[in-house]
Write an enzyme that holds these catalytic residues in place. Structure first.
Site, PDB file in Angstrom:
ATOM      1  CG  ASP A  94      -1.996   0.933   1.290  1.00  0.00           C
ATOM      2  OD1 ASP A  94      -2.426   1.359   0.207  1.00  0.00           O
ATOM      3  OD2 ASP A  94      -2.478   1.238   2.405  1.00  0.00           O
ATOM      4  CG  ASP A 116       0.779   7.596  -3.431  1.00  0.00           C
ATOM      5  OD1 ASP A 116       0.642   8.417  -4.354  1.00  0.00           O
ATOM      6  OD2 ASP A 116       0.264   7.732  -2.307  1.00  0.00           O
ATOM      7  CG  HIS A 190      -5.340   7.884   3.546  1.00  0.00           C
ATOM      8  ND1 HIS A 190      -4.722   8.566   2.533  1.00  0.00           N
ATOM      9  CD2 HIS A 190      -5.545   6.635   3.080  1.00  0.00           C
ATOM     10  CE1 HIS A 190      -4.549   7.760   1.504  1.00  0.00           C
ATOM     11  NE2 HIS A 190      -5.042   6.579   1.802  1.00  0.00           N
ATOM     12  N   GLY A 191      -7.656   8.092   7.318  1.00  0.00           N
ATOM     13  CA  GLY A 191      -7.776   8.330   8.748  1.00  0.00           C
ATOM     14  C   GLY A 191      -9.212   8.375   9.243  1.00  0.00           C
ATOM     15  N   GLY A 225      -9.036   5.467   1.351  1.00  0.00           N
ATOM     16  CA  GLY A 225      -9.706   6.269   2.376  1.00  0.00           C
ATOM     17  C   GLY A 225     -11.175   5.926   2.520  1.00  0.00           C
ATOM     18  CB  ALA A 226     -13.056   3.224   1.222  1.00  0.00           C
ATOM     19  CB  SER A 227     -12.453   3.705   7.214  1.00  0.00           C
ATOM     20  OG  SER A 227     -11.547   2.624   7.232  1.00  0.00           O
ATOM     21  CG  ASN A 267      -7.161   0.744  -0.537  1.00  0.00           C
ATOM     22  OD1 ASN A 267      -7.454  -0.230  -1.227  1.00  0.00           O
ATOM     23  ND2 ASN A 267      -6.059   1.442  -0.709  1.00  0.00           N
ATOM     24  CB  SER A 270      -9.500   4.261   9.674  1.00  0.00           C
ATOM     25  OG  SER A 270      -8.418   5.004   9.179  1.00  0.00           O
TER      26      SER A 270
HETATM   27  P1  13P Z   1      -8.929   4.538   5.679  1.00  0.00           P
HETATM   28  O1  13P Z   1      -8.048   5.388   6.547  1.00  0.00           O
HETATM   29  O2  13P Z   1     -10.189   5.249   5.312  1.00  0.00           O
HETATM   30  O3  13P Z   1      -9.198   3.200   6.255  1.00  0.00           O
HETATM   31  O4  13P Z   1      -8.142   4.312   4.287  1.00  0.00           O
HETATM   32  C1  13P Z   1      -7.197   3.300   4.165  1.00  0.00           C
HETATM   33  C2  13P Z   1      -6.419   3.381   2.902  1.00  0.00           C
HETATM   34  O5  13P Z   1      -6.731   4.061   1.963  1.00  0.00           O
HETATM   35  C3  13P Z   1      -5.218   2.544   2.828  1.00  0.00           C
HETATM   36  O6  13P Z   1      -4.510   2.773   1.665  1.00  0.00           O
HETATM   37  O1  G3H Z   2      -3.264   4.674   3.614  1.00  0.00           O
HETATM   38  C1  G3H Z   2      -2.638   4.416   4.618  1.00  0.00           C
HETATM   39  C2  G3H Z   2      -2.933   3.245   5.463  1.00  0.00           C
HETATM   40  O2  G3H Z   2      -3.984   3.519   6.342  1.00  0.00           O
HETATM   41  C3  G3H Z   2      -1.687   2.761   6.156  1.00  0.00           C
HETATM   42  O3  G3H Z   2      -1.372   3.523   7.227  1.00  0.00           O
HETATM   43  O4  G3H Z   2       1.050   4.003   6.918  1.00  0.00           O
HETATM   44  O5  G3H Z   2      -0.028   4.205   9.163  1.00  0.00           O
HETATM   45  O6  G3H Z   2       0.376   1.963   8.162  1.00  0.00           O
HETATM   46  P1  G3H Z   2       0.110   3.427   7.905  1.00  0.00           P
HETATM   47 ZN    ZN Z   3      -4.546   4.780   0.936  1.00  0.00          ZN
END
Ligand code: 13P
Ligand code: G3H
Ligand code: ZN
Length: 322
Positions: A94, A116, A190-191, A225-227, A267, A270
């Protein structure tokens, strides 16, 4: 000497995405960095008969150790078989930041990598993505690229403001890089703090997604960022000593709509973190004399299984597709 993912029993994402495109669902890409998360992902995907992408960030790889990870992925394949369903499993990097990180993952048994380059200029993004594709494809490893910037923090890529993907760039990017899938930015981030608390959640930019689909019909699109930032678990965290007030995520009905489009990979990291932390906090608050990690990790793992199953069954549509 490198190790091929094929020897670990993993698959790349090519066939998964072709089937997801055809069947109008999305493959779950769940991040993990420890044993319990991995066990939960595999149990949930076996129980719901879903293909799955095990996703590892660069930070997670450093945390877990690259060699450990290779064998954990191999263990995951064997565990799925033992549980009774040989679901297709990909191991994916990732947010790979450089060619060297991606190459190292290919050499260590990953079946798919993301490069990326979204924070670089268009030309630099194309150059580094192309370099990764050439190496990865020589090993039959699939590659995800990204156009457009998501706000939020990943290990190596920090963006304070997002910029939506420009649909006019996608054809040239895909043709020149030969990537296998493309992550786009349509308003997710993200997050756990994706939107402003107390204000209406702005809908995702499905108009941008549709423009991209028109320009690269049938091409696999990825949503980061799909949480959903599950509110029951945010409440539990806050109830048991945490402070995540105002945490908000993407509404599930919007993810359902995305999964039925050309979005083939969704993805989620979170939500897993929230579930795990909430249950550990709850357990320790209610059992102050417990200090055996199994006592608090077991309920945390059990809720993770439930959560991943619910995603596969009710949001992504991947249940029963393995
Ligand atoms: P979330 O932070 O929304 O779970 O996104 C995760 C992500 O995009 C990992 O690449
Ligand atoms: O997109 C990022 C993921 O949530 C991974 O997060 O780099 O803190 O492991 P991390
Ligand atoms: Zn991501």
């Amino acid at each position: 000497m490198g190790v091929s993912y094929k020897d670990l029993g993993l698959v790349n994402t090519r066939e998964m995405f072709a089937k997801a495109m055809e069947g109008k669902y999305a493959i779950p890409a769940y991040n993990f960095n420890n044993l319990e998360q991995l066990q939960a992902i595999i149990s949930a995907c076996v129980e719901s008969k879903s293909p799955v992408i095990l996703q590892v960030s660069k930070g997670a790889r450093d945390y877990a150790n690259a060699t450990m990870l290779r064998y954990m992925a191999m263990g995951a394949v064997e565990y799925a078989k033992e549980l009774g369903c040989n679901v297709p499993i990909a191991l994916h990097l990732d947010h790979g930041d450089t060619f060297e990180t991606c190459k190292s993952c290919v050499d260590f048994g990953f079946s798919s990598v993301m490069i990326d380059g979204s924070h670089h200029s268009f030309e630099e993004n194309i150059a580094v993505t192309k370099q990764v594709v050439e190496y990865a494809h020589a090993h039959d490893v699939t590659v995800e690229g990204e156009l457009g910037i998501l706000a939020g923090i990943e290990d190596e890529v920090v963006a304070e403001v997002s910029s939506y993907t420009d649909p006019d760039q996608v054809v040239e990017f895909v043709e020149r890089t030969c990537v296998d899938s493309l992550a786009i930015s349509i308003g997710t981030s993200h997050g756990a703090f994706k939107f402003k608390a107390g204000e209406p959640v702005p809908p995702l930019r499905f108009d941008i997604l549709e423009e991209c689909e028109k320009r690269i019909p049938g091409f696999p699109i990825v949503l980061h960022g799909a949480s959903s930032v599950l509110q029951d678990y945010v409440t539990m965290i806050n109830q048991y000593g945490g402070d995540l007030k105002g945490a908000l995520g993407v509404p599930e009905e919007q993810l359902r709509k995305a999964a039925a489009s050309s979005v083939c990979k969704i993805n989620i990291d979170s939500d897993g973190r929230l579930v795990f932390t909430a249950k550990i906090r709850e357990h320790l608050a209610n059992n102050p004399d417990h200090f055996d990690p199994r006592q608090y990790l077991k309920p945390a793992r059990a809720d993770l299984v439930k959560m991943y199953k619910a995603k596969n069954e009710n949001v992504l549509g991947s249940a029963g597709k393995a």
